[in-house]
Design an enzyme around this catalytic site. Structure first.
Site, PDB file in Angstrom:
ATOM      1  NE  ARG A 117      -2.918  -0.406   3.422  1.00  0.00           N
ATOM      2  CZ  ARG A 117      -3.811   0.255   4.166  1.00  0.00           C
ATOM      3  NH1 ARG A 117      -4.955   0.635   3.628  1.00  0.00           N
ATOM      4  NH2 ARG A 117      -3.565   0.517   5.423  1.00  0.00           N
ATOM      5  CE  LYS A 182       2.065  -7.068   5.127  1.00  0.00           C
ATOM      6  NZ  LYS A 182       1.750  -5.653   4.989  1.00  0.00           N
ATOM      7  NE  ARG A 317       2.263   0.350  11.841  1.00  0.00           N
ATOM      8  CZ  ARG A 317       1.728   0.107  10.648  1.00  0.00           C
ATOM      9  NH1 ARG A 317       0.639  -0.647  10.561  1.00  0.00           N
ATOM     10  NH2 ARG A 317       2.238   0.585   9.534  1.00  0.00           N
TER      11      ARG A 317
HETATM   12  P1  ATP Z   1      -0.576  -0.586   6.691  1.00  0.00           P
HETATM   13  O1  ATP Z   1      -1.446  -0.975   7.828  1.00  0.00           O
HETATM   14  O2  ATP Z   1      -0.356   0.861   6.594  1.00  0.00           O
HETATM   15  O3  ATP Z   1      -0.965  -1.225   5.395  1.00  0.00           O
HETATM   16  P2  ATP Z   1       1.894  -2.127   6.672  1.00  0.00           P
HETATM   17  O4  ATP Z   1       3.099  -1.802   7.464  1.00  0.00           O
HETATM   18  O5  ATP Z   1       1.370  -3.496   6.752  1.00  0.00           O
HETATM   19  O6  ATP Z   1       0.841  -1.103   7.139  1.00  0.00           O
HETATM   20  P3  ATP Z   1       1.838  -2.250   3.813  1.00  0.00           P
HETATM   21  O7  ATP Z   1       1.980  -1.152   2.833  1.00  0.00           O
HETATM   22  O8  ATP Z   1       0.516  -2.925   3.923  1.00  0.00           O
HETATM   23  O9  ATP Z   1       2.253  -1.708   5.233  1.00  0.00           O
HETATM   24  O10 ATP Z   1       2.932  -3.348   3.498  1.00  0.00           O
HETATM   25  C1  ATP Z   1       4.223  -2.990   3.148  1.00  0.00           C
HETATM   26  C2  ATP Z   1       5.143  -3.276   4.317  1.00  0.00           C
HETATM   27  O11 ATP Z   1       5.253  -4.684   4.449  1.00  0.00           O
HETATM   28  C3  ATP Z   1       6.556  -2.779   4.065  1.00  0.00           C
HETATM   29  O12 ATP Z   1       6.721  -1.562   4.716  1.00  0.00           O
HETATM   30  C4  ATP Z   1       7.456  -3.862   4.676  1.00  0.00           C
HETATM   31  O13 ATP Z   1       7.886  -3.531   5.962  1.00  0.00           O
HETATM   32  C5  ATP Z   1       6.578  -5.061   4.777  1.00  0.00           C
HETATM   33  N1  ATP Z   1       6.981  -6.107   3.816  1.00  0.00           N
HETATM   34  C6  ATP Z   1       7.558  -5.973   2.612  1.00  0.00           C
HETATM   35  N2  ATP Z   1       7.771  -7.178   2.033  1.00  0.00           N
HETATM   36  C7  ATP Z   1       7.297  -8.091   2.901  1.00  0.00           C
HETATM   37  C8  ATP Z   1       7.226  -9.496   2.879  1.00  0.00           C
HETATM   38  N3  ATP Z   1       7.648 -10.230   1.844  1.00  0.00           N
HETATM   39  N4  ATP Z   1       6.690 -10.099   3.970  1.00  0.00           N
HETATM   40  C9  ATP Z   1       6.242  -9.405   5.033  1.00  0.00           C
HETATM   41  N5  ATP Z   1       6.276  -8.067   5.110  1.00  0.00           N
HETATM   42  C10 ATP Z   1       6.801  -7.413   4.050  1.00  0.00           C
HETATM   43  C1  BTN Z   2       0.490  -4.935   1.461  1.00  0.00           C
HETATM   44  O1  BTN Z   2       0.597  -5.628   2.476  1.00  0.00           O
HETATM   45  O2  BTN Z   2       0.624  -3.725   1.473  1.00  0.00           O
HETATM   46  C2  BTN Z   2       0.128  -5.585   0.169  1.00  0.00           C
HETATM   47  C3  BTN Z   2       1.245  -6.358  -0.438  1.00  0.00           C
HETATM   48  C4  BTN Z   2       0.836  -6.936  -1.778  1.00  0.00           C
HETATM   49  C5  BTN Z   2       1.940  -7.652  -2.488  1.00  0.00           C
HETATM   50  C6  BTN Z   2       1.445  -8.323  -3.736  1.00  0.00           C
HETATM   51  S1  BTN Z   2       2.647  -9.421  -4.442  1.00  0.00           S
HETATM   52  C7  BTN Z   2       1.672  -9.583  -5.880  1.00  0.00           C
HETATM   53  C8  BTN Z   2       1.122  -8.203  -6.195  1.00  0.00           C
HETATM   54  N1  BTN Z   2       2.063  -7.431  -6.975  1.00  0.00           N
HETATM   55  C9  BTN Z   2       2.525  -6.367  -6.307  1.00  0.00           C
HETATM   56  O3  BTN Z   2       3.368  -5.557  -6.738  1.00  0.00           O
HETATM   57  N2  BTN Z   2       1.973  -6.310  -5.083  1.00  0.00           N
HETATM   58  C10 BTN Z   2       1.042  -7.400  -4.886  1.00  0.00           C
END
Ligand code: ATP
Ligand code: BTN
Length: 321
Positions: A117, A182, A317
């Site tokens: 996101r 996560k 969070r």
């Molecule tokens: P929000 O609640 O704002 O969505 P979030 O921290 O879960 O918070 P996202 O944008 O949903 O943010 O997810 C991206 C975040 O996930 C990145 O900031 C990184 O820290 C984490 N991330 C990136 N790749 C992975 C992965 N393969 N597995 C788990 N977490 C990851």
């Molecule tokens: C999140 O937690 O913010 C969402 C993560 C979504 C990752 C998937 S991987 C397949 C698809 N292609 C992308 O570039 N993002 C989504």
């Protein structure tokens, strides 16, 4: 697009297990040993752990099961395209919306620009996880898309449970968690105009067997191997099940919307009854998580009573009160 065929060929051989010498690989692909060594460095940059032993050659540090286009296509009724090396599966479908039918899928082994996101990076090492996206034309329009990401999350956790993979929870609005870490993220992106049908791309990244020392992730994460404990799972089969689950969830959503959905979500909510904070730009509100309501808004109990919050800019969070 860059030709990755030699690197992918090397990976197919290494995935069979054992050592493969530079000389033998060079012969196989009609290039020098030095060229093979360069390709191996390139593969390592995709996040694959390969080591070499003098006199023996190269070997994968961990076993790897590659995705197989023929196997996927055979088991799915919806069109699926395996593109091993890609920028982002979501981006790929978004760029081709005009020529896609609802249900079309793109799946990859590695994403150079996987995203979460608000432009955050989704770390996507080769062959370790699932990265897949589905296109859907949603007649209900853009306003319905928020509910969609919640519905898909529940459907995926329920599908894991049906496979005997228990203990996965949901974090509002779009994450799968295991033991407070996560495991997977869902990203819904769209193009379309208010009032008209929305062109939706729904992407999922799920960690299956990511290396402990993977760099670039700023929060605790989990892999499905931990959820499965010693129960083995097949990566292609899991991809098929996830694609079928997505397809069914989207079709059902068109008919039933969020009907009867609150209980299904609340059973799986990772934070229900726990102290959390909601971050909305400069604003933060703390309280006790109370699950969601019929609109898919997150419910928070504060000294003012129970309040609901909805919108793509909200981050949830864990908190200490
Ligand atoms: P929000 O609640 O704002 O969505 P979030 O921290 O879960 O918070 P996202 O944008 O949903 O943010 O997810 C991206 C975040 O996930 C990145 O900031 C990184 O820290 C984490 N991330 C990136 N790749 C992975 C992965 N393969 N597995 C788990 N977490 C990851
Ligand atoms: C999140 O937690 O913010 C969402 C993560 C979504 C990752 C998937 S991987 C397949 C698809 N292609 C992308 O570039 N993002 C989504």
């Amino acid at each position: 697009m860059k030709d990755h065929s030699i690197k992918l060929g090397i990976l197919h051989l290494l995935a069979q297990g054992g050592f493969h010498s530079g000389e033998q690989l060079g012969e196989q692909f009609g290039v020098s040993r030095a060229a093979i060594s360069k390709h191996v460095k390139g593969i390592q940059q995709w996040g694959v752990d390969i080591f070499s032993v003098q006199g023996k050659g190269y070997q994968l540090a961990r076993p790897m099961q590659l995705l197989n286009q023929a196997l996927l296509s055979k088991q799915l009724t919806t069109p699926v395209q395996l593109i091993p090396i890609i920028d982002s599966t979501n981006q790929y479908l978004l760029e081709r919306i005009d020529s896609l039918e609802s249900g079309a899928v793109c799946i990859a082994e590695y994403q150079a620009k996987g995203r979460g996101r608000r432009g955050r990076e989704w770390v996507s090492p080769f062959g370790a996880n699932l990265y897949l996206s589905m296109f859907w034309r949603l007649d209900a329009g853009m306003a319905a898309a928020m509910g969609l990401s919640l519905v898909v999350g529940v459907a995926i956790v329920e599908a894991l449970e049906a496979l005997g993979l228990n203990g996965v929870k949901l974090k509002w609005p779009n994450d799968l968690y295991y033991q407070d870490r996560k495991l997977a993220g869902i990203l819904v992106e769209m193009s379309g105009q208010a009032g008209a049908a929305a062109n939706i791309v729904i992407g999922m990244g799920m960690n299956l067997a990511m290396a402990e020392d993977t760099q670039g992730i700023t929060q605790p994460w989990a892999s499905l191997t931990e959820v499965a404990q010693l129960q083995p799972f097949d990566r292609n089969q899991l991809a098929v099940t996830m694609i079928q689950t997505l397809h069914r969830a989207l079709s059902d959503y068109e008919v039933y919307g969020m009907q009867g959905f609150v209980e299904r979500w609340n059973r799986l909510d990772n934070y229900i009854g726990r102290p959390i904070k909601l971050i909305m730009g400069p604003r933060e509100i703390s309280g006790i998580a109370k699950g969601i309501n019929e609109q898919g808004a997150v419910l928070l109990e504060t000294e003012r009573g129970i309040e609901s919050f909805i919108g793509g800019e909200i981050s949830l969070r864990a908190a200490r009160l």
